[in-house]
Design a protein around this motif. Structure first.
Motif, PDB file in Angstrom:
ATOM      1  N   SER A 391       0.825  -1.088   0.068  1.00 53.98           N
ATOM      2  CA  SER A 391      -0.098   0.116   0.187  1.00 53.98           C
ATOM      3  C   SER A 391       0.968   1.109   0.133  1.00 53.98           C
ATOM      4  CB  SER A 391      -0.824  -0.067   1.246  1.00 53.98           C
ATOM      5  OG  SER A 391      -1.943  -1.075   1.276  1.00 53.98           O
ATOM      6  N   GLN A 392       2.101   1.049   0.321  1.00 61.08           N
ATOM      7  CA  GLN A 392       3.086   2.031   0.098  1.00 61.08           C
ATOM      8  C   GLN A 392       3.806   2.503  -1.193  1.00 61.08           C
ATOM      9  OE1 GLN A 392       5.382   1.720   3.825  1.00 61.08           O
ATOM     10  NE2 GLN A 392       3.448   0.741   4.715  1.00 61.08           N
ATOM     11  N   GLY A 393       3.094   2.121  -2.157  1.00 56.51           N
ATOM     12  CA  GLY A 393       4.067   2.338  -3.730  1.00 56.51           C
ATOM     13  C   GLY A 393       4.575   1.430  -4.013  1.00 56.51           C
ATOM     14  N   ILE A 394       4.605   0.123  -3.523  1.00 59.48           N
ATOM     15  CA  ILE A 394       5.205  -0.825  -4.139  1.00 59.48           C
ATOM     16  C   ILE A 394       4.481  -1.637  -5.066  1.00 59.48           C
ATOM     17  CG2 ILE A 394       6.387  -3.086  -3.581  1.00 59.48           C
ATOM     18  CD1 ILE A 394       7.918  -0.570  -2.330  1.00 59.48           C
ATOM     19  N   ILE A 395       4.828  -2.042  -6.277  1.00 58.94           N
ATOM     20  CA  ILE A 395       4.030  -2.714  -7.262  1.00 58.94           C
ATOM     21  C   ILE A 395       4.289  -4.192  -7.345  1.00 58.94           C
ATOM     22  CG2 ILE A 395       3.571  -2.665  -9.578  1.00 58.94           C
ATOM     23  CD1 ILE A 395       4.580   0.090  -9.968  1.00 58.94           C
ATOM     24  N   PRO A 396       3.185  -4.930  -7.119  1.00 54.73           N
ATOM     25  CA  PRO A 396       3.636  -6.629  -7.307  1.00 54.73           C
ATOM     26  C   PRO A 396       3.337  -6.657  -8.922  1.00 54.73           C
ATOM     27  CG  PRO A 396       0.933  -5.878  -6.857  1.00 54.73           C
ATOM     28  CD  PRO A 396       1.972  -4.761  -6.733  1.00 54.73           C
ATOM     29  N   SER A 397       4.628  -7.433  -9.497  1.00 53.45           N
ATOM     30  CA  SER A 397       4.842  -7.866 -10.742  1.00 53.45           C
ATOM     31  C   SER A 397       4.628  -9.345 -10.719  1.00 53.45           C
ATOM     32  CB  SER A 397       6.051  -7.277 -11.294  1.00 53.45           C
ATOM     33  OG  SER A 397       6.242  -7.781 -12.451  1.00 53.45           O
ATOM     34  N   VAL A 398       3.291  -9.991 -11.295  1.00 52.58           N
ATOM     35  CA  VAL A 398       3.144 -11.240 -11.053  1.00 52.58           C
ATOM     36  C   VAL A 398       2.760 -12.184 -12.604  1.00 52.58           C
ATOM     37  CG1 VAL A 398       2.089 -10.887  -8.735  1.00 52.58           C
ATOM     38  CG2 VAL A 398       0.655 -11.151 -10.920  1.00 52.58           C
ATOM     39  N   GLN A 399       2.694 -13.413 -12.452  1.00 51.70           N
ATOM     40  CA  GLN A 399       2.640 -14.076 -13.526  1.00 51.70           C
ATOM     41  C   GLN A 399       1.615 -15.185 -13.352  1.00 51.70           C
ATOM     42  OE1 GLN A 399       6.037 -13.954 -12.076  1.00 51.70           O
ATOM     43  NE2 GLN A 399       5.689 -11.981 -13.147  1.00 51.70           N
ATOM     44  N   PRO A 400       0.377 -14.962 -13.745  1.00 49.86           N
ATOM     45  CA  PRO A 400      -0.988 -15.990 -13.328  1.00 49.86           C
ATOM     46  C   PRO A 400      -0.636 -17.303 -13.579  1.00 49.86           C
ATOM     47  CG  PRO A 400      -1.568 -13.713 -14.032  1.00 49.86           C
ATOM     48  CD  PRO A 400      -0.035 -13.717 -14.275  1.00 49.86           C
ATOM     49  N   THR A 401       0.165 -17.639 -14.737  1.00 49.15           N
ATOM     50  CA  THR A 401      -0.102 -18.972 -15.197  1.00 49.15           C
ATOM     51  C   THR A 401       1.115 -19.860 -14.198  1.00 49.15           C
ATOM     52  OG1 THR A 401       2.041 -18.149 -16.913  1.00 49.15           O
ATOM     53  CG2 THR A 401      -0.165 -18.551 -17.609  1.00 49.15           C
ATOM     54  N   HIS A 402       1.776 -19.133 -13.445  1.00 50.34           N
ATOM     55  CA  HIS A 402       2.585 -19.584 -12.133  1.00 50.34           C
ATOM     56  C   HIS A 402       1.691 -20.510 -11.257  1.00 50.34           C
ATOM     57  CE1 HIS A 402       6.404 -18.641 -13.545  1.00 50.34           C
ATOM     58  NE2 HIS A 402       6.498 -17.576 -13.118  1.00 50.34           N
ATOM     59  N   ALA A 403       0.313 -19.616 -10.910  1.00 46.56           N
ATOM     60  CA  ALA A 403      -0.614 -20.401 -10.191  1.00 46.56           C
ATOM     61  C   ALA A 403      -0.983 -21.764 -10.684  1.00 46.56           C
ATOM     62  CB  ALA A 403      -1.683 -19.327  -9.864  1.00 46.56           C
ATOM     63  N   THR A 404      -1.485 -21.761 -11.896  1.00 42.97           N
ATOM     64  CA  THR A 404      -1.872 -22.857 -12.770  1.00 42.97           C
ATOM     65  C   THR A 404      -0.945 -23.900 -12.768  1.00 42.97           C
ATOM     66  OG1 THR A 404      -2.220 -21.671 -14.632  1.00 42.97           O
ATOM     67  CG2 THR A 404      -3.858 -21.480 -13.449  1.00 42.97           C
ATOM     68  N   ILE A 434      -2.541  -1.218  -8.448  1.00 43.75           N
ATOM     69  CA  ILE A 434      -2.301  -1.678  -9.668  1.00 43.75           C
ATOM     70  C   ILE A 434      -1.551  -3.058  -9.471  1.00 43.75           C
ATOM     71  CG2 ILE A 434      -2.159   0.700 -10.518  1.00 43.75           C
ATOM     72  CD1 ILE A 434       1.004  -0.063 -10.868  1.00 43.75           C
ATOM     73  N   ILE A 435      -1.637  -3.888 -10.693  1.00 48.71           N
ATOM     74  CA  ILE A 435      -0.768  -4.830 -10.632  1.00 48.71           C
ATOM     75  C   ILE A 435      -0.210  -5.268 -12.091  1.00 48.71           C
ATOM     76  CG2 ILE A 435      -2.741  -6.591 -11.222  1.00 48.71           C
ATOM     77  CD1 ILE A 435      -1.389  -8.757  -9.047  1.00 48.71           C
ATOM     78  N   ALA A 436       1.116  -5.345 -12.252  1.00 43.55           N
ATOM     79  CA  ALA A 436       1.664  -5.662 -13.495  1.00 43.55           C
ATOM     80  C   ALA A 436       1.650  -7.247 -13.851  1.00 43.55           C
ATOM     81  CB  ALA A 436       2.999  -5.249 -13.506  1.00 43.55           C
ATOM     82  N   LEU A 437       1.144  -7.771 -15.061  1.00 48.44           N
ATOM     83  CA  LEU A 437       1.073  -8.884 -15.459  1.00 48.44           C
ATOM     84  C   LEU A 437       2.137  -9.330 -16.334  1.00 48.44           C
ATOM     85  CD1 LEU A 437      -2.888  -9.458 -15.248  1.00 48.44           C
ATOM     86  CD2 LEU A 437      -1.330  -9.732 -13.482  1.00 48.44           C
ATOM     87  N   GLY A 438       2.691 -10.504 -16.269  1.00 53.59           N
ATOM     88  CA  GLY A 438       3.720 -11.078 -17.278  1.00 53.59           C
ATOM     89  C   GLY A 438       3.343 -12.565 -17.408  1.00 53.59           C
ATOM     90  N   THR A 439       4.273 -13.054 -18.081  1.00 53.12           N
ATOM     91  CA  THR A 439       4.277 -14.439 -18.445  1.00 53.12           C
ATOM     92  C   THR A 439       5.495 -15.089 -17.959  1.00 53.12           C
ATOM     93  OG1 THR A 439       5.627 -14.307 -20.498  1.00 53.12           O
ATOM     94  CG2 THR A 439       3.122 -14.137 -20.696  1.00 53.12           C
ATOM     95  N   ASP A 440       6.594 -14.307 -17.716  1.00 52.44           N
ATOM     96  CA  ASP A 440       8.027 -15.136 -17.296  1.00 52.44           C
ATOM     97  C   ASP A 440       8.267 -16.163 -18.431  1.00 52.44           C
ATOM     98  OD1 ASP A 440      10.324 -15.537 -15.609  1.00 52.44           O
ATOM     99  OD2 ASP A 440       9.336 -16.695 -14.225  1.00 52.44           O
ATOM    100  N   PHE A 441       8.014 -15.964 -19.711  1.00 52.09           N
ATOM    101  CA  PHE A 441       8.555 -16.779 -20.582  1.00 52.09           C
ATOM    102  C   PHE A 441      10.039 -16.918 -20.694  1.00 52.09           C
ATOM    103  CE2 PHE A 441       7.734 -13.414 -23.669  1.00 52.09           C
ATOM    104  CZ  PHE A 441       8.976 -12.966 -24.070  1.00 52.09           C
ATOM    105  N   VAL A 480      -7.415  -7.624 -15.590  1.00 51.88           N
ATOM    106  CA  VAL A 480      -6.304  -8.311 -16.492  1.00 51.88           C
ATOM    107  C   VAL A 480      -6.004  -7.617 -17.553  1.00 51.88           C
ATOM    108  CG1 VAL A 480      -5.844 -10.541 -17.810  1.00 51.88           C
ATOM    109  CG2 VAL A 480      -7.008 -10.318 -15.444  1.00 51.88           C
ATOM    110  N   LEU A 481      -6.879  -6.915 -18.278  1.00 46.91           N
ATOM    111  CA  LEU A 481      -6.710  -6.219 -19.687  1.00 46.91           C
ATOM    112  C   LEU A 481      -5.592  -5.080 -19.009  1.00 46.91           C
ATOM    113  CD1 LEU A 481      -6.137  -5.861 -22.456  1.00 46.91           C
ATOM    114  CD2 LEU A 481      -8.426  -4.726 -22.423  1.00 46.91           C
ATOM    115  N   LYS A 482      -5.704  -4.362 -17.945  1.00 53.74           N
ATOM    116  CA  LYS A 482      -5.206  -3.352 -17.558  1.00 53.74           C
ATOM    117  C   LYS A 482      -4.030  -3.773 -17.134  1.00 53.74           C
ATOM    118  CE  LYS A 482      -9.118  -0.145 -16.021  1.00 53.74           C
ATOM    119  NZ  LYS A 482      -9.658   0.434 -14.884  1.00 53.74           N
ATOM    120  N   GLY A 483      -3.623  -4.736 -16.361  1.00 53.45           N
ATOM    121  CA  GLY A 483      -2.503  -5.435 -16.020  1.00 53.45           C
ATOM    122  C   GLY A 483      -1.625  -5.687 -17.124  1.00 53.45           C
ATOM    123  N   MET A 484      -2.050  -6.023 -18.313  1.00 54.82           N
ATOM    124  CA  MET A 484      -1.043  -6.217 -19.285  1.00 54.82           C
ATOM    125  C   MET A 484      -0.948  -5.165 -20.323  1.00 54.82           C
ATOM    126  SD  MET A 484      -3.198  -9.670 -19.993  1.00 54.82           S
ATOM    127  CE  MET A 484      -2.237 -10.311 -21.678  1.00 54.82           C
TER     128      MET A 484
END
Length: 544
Positions: A391-404, A434-441, A480-484
């Protein structure tokens, strides 16, 4: 005379009102998701000099603009060019020259692929990537014995899917000087019954890297160009490469300046003393297609190889807590050093212990320094007590396919209680805004539509589990679209030039064969990108 003058004035004004503005490209009859601040939709765009001039209704823009080229979208869906917030672009290109071990179902299949590759390529040093013992019936780490039998004289290095473990044969160990007496720090040289298994986890992998033959500049350039072709085909117009050395960054810049490489690259500089010294002194490097203003730091290893640093022992391996790749002291020192510059710090953190350490180091280094947009890459397992740091300006940058990918075995590693704080994308979004989304390919597949599907459905491609994996942390399609797009651009300090289709921004956009916002979610993985444009220029086109 006065009447004649007035007549000419009226005629001149009429002509100027009806004269159309020039556009290099006019897009009409489209279903455009602009991803602007109110998530508005439009039907047409006018593009000139690579930038969007106007967005609106088809009839209005047809009346106002004359396009050198006209794209009649025929109702197809158009999105902003997709931004992969965390991937390994150069690594993807390099992987085209390696044994593909993705989706192998056994160690025997791994060996079969290596043998087939070598029979075809006849390499003097064999490198492969993509195996995951969690996908095998026997879910144990492999050992090198069969590799030694098949390849007694050629070094073989097989990298685990997450990039945090190598399986190597004896020839590779000998080249690297690794023996039973070699000491490991912040990682593991795995032994069984006092013998080397060939398995190296995290930092000891560097000893193997040191003996891998260097690639020529031509080979590196070809790798980048191959990766570009793949990524444009999937609708990616910006890639955030999570860890590059100066040599590769300068090669990217050179290829972009020559016009050969048109992919936009947000380059995270690999954390090393040499890279820190050079880029902190040089300052931010920014062109239309290259942005160098961040450092990639590793906090810990990966959960699949039990290298992620946990606060409590692994549920499936007693007295084992994983390991930090960078010491606590070094994390704080690096954070302080980067905080004194304009650079961003993006840290790989998987386990709850690593995340806690990195978040606290950020909090300390950034006191009184707003809008630095420092990021936690992966943010996979978070202790609830540490969530407020986001909540203090740190951005989570995650890859949703890691979960699945991980959901089949993650609870075995973490236990029923701790898994609740893992892959918690909605919770992280609520905290951060906000959340930034990637693949980690190439750890995962390149397609961003698999990212979209995994984030919303929280299922694998077979529809498992029936009700989704921890759906309390699923994201909406709009999120999700915003995250991408716009959020990923914001995480790269680029939201004023890309991430949405608005006047003044780059005309980076893609045309889809289906409406990703409306089709049944199980159809999203099969969506095709028919056209990819960067700066209004066609980069990729699928033949229908």
């Amino acid at each position: 005379m006065k009447k004649i003058y007035l007549l000419f004035l009226v005629l001149a004004m009429t002509a100027s009102c009806t004269k159309k503005k020039k556009a290099d490209l006019l897009v009409v009859n489209a279903n455009i998701y602009t991803v602007d601040s109110v998530f508005s939709k439009a039907a047409a765009m006018a593009v000139k000099d690579g930038k969007i001039q106007a967005v609106g209704k088809s009839e209005e823009l047809i009346e106002k603009y004359e396009g050198k080229r006209v794209l009649d979208a025929k109702g197809k869906t158009i999105l902003p060019g997709l931004v992969d917030a965390h991937c390994h672009f150069f690594g993807l290109g390099l992987n085209q020259q390696k044994v593909d071990l993705l989706d192998t179902k056994s160690y025997d299949e791994v060996l079969q692929r290596v043998v087939a590759f070598q029979n075809d390529k006849k390499k003097s040093f064999v490198f492969g990537r993509g195996w995951d013992q969690n996908d095998w019936e026997v879910k144990e780490f492999p050992v090198k014995d069969k590799l030694d039998e098949l390849f007694p004289d050629i070094p073989v290095v097989l990298q685990r899917i997450d990039g945090h473990a190598y399986l190597v044969n004896q020839k590779a160990l000998d080249l690297a000087g690794i023996t039973k007496d070699t000491k490991a720090s912040r990682g593991e040289i795995v032994m069984e019954n006092g013998e080397l298994t060939g398995l190296l986890i995290d930092n000891p992998m560097a000893m193997i890297d040191a003996v891998v033959p260097d690639l020529s500049r031509e080979e590196q350039a070809n790798a980048l160009l191959e990766a570009q072709e793949i990524c444009f085909g999937f609708g990616l117009t910006t890639v955030s490469d999570a860890g590059l050395d100066r040599e590769v960054i300068e090669l990217i810049d050179s290829l972009q300046q020559s016009g050969d490489l048109k992919m936009r690259v947000y380059a995270m500089v690999s954390n090393s003393e040499e890279n820190l010294d050079y880029y902190l002194a040089k300052g931010i490097v920014k062109t239309d297609r290259l942005n160098v203003r961040s450092f990639k730091v590793y906090g810990d290893g990966a959960l699949g190889s039990r290298g992620a640093a946990l606060k409590e022992e692994y549920s499936d391996k007693h007295h084992h807590f994983g390991a930090l790749v960078t010491s606590v002291e070094d994390v704080y020192d690096i954070a302080d050093r980067i905080a004194a510059s304009e650079y961003q710090m993006n840290t790989h953190a998987i386990g709850d212990s690593a995340n806690a350490i990195v978040l606290k180091a950020y909090n300390s280094a950034l006191e009184g320094k707003p809008d630095r947009r420092w990021r936690i890459e992966h943010a996979q397992v978070i202790d609830g007590k540490d969530l407020d740091y986001f909540s203090q300006g740190i951005i989570p940058s995650v890859q949703p396919t890691h979960a699945t990918s991980d959901m089949y075995w993650a609870e075995d590693r973490l236990g029923a209680d701790r898994i609740e704080g893992a892959y918690a994308y909605k919770t992280l979004l609520d905290k951060s805004g906000i959340i930034a989304l990637g693949t980690d390919f190439p750890v995962e597949k390149v397609s961003p539509f698999l990212t979209f599907y995994a984030a919303v459905a929280r299922k694998d491609l077979d529809g498992y589990p029936k009700n989704g994996f921890q759906t309390k942390d699923a994201l909406t399609r709009e999120e999700v679209l915003k995250g991408m797009t716009i959020w990923a651009a914001f995480a790269n300090f680029e939201e004023k030039e890309k991430g949405s289709l608005e006047p003044g921004k780059w005309a980076d956009f893609i045309v889809l064969d289906k409406d990703v916002m409306k089709v049944p979610i199980n159809e999203v993985p099969d969506i095709n990108v028919e056209h990819t444009y960067s700066a209004g220029e066609l980069m990729s086109e699928k033949n229908n």
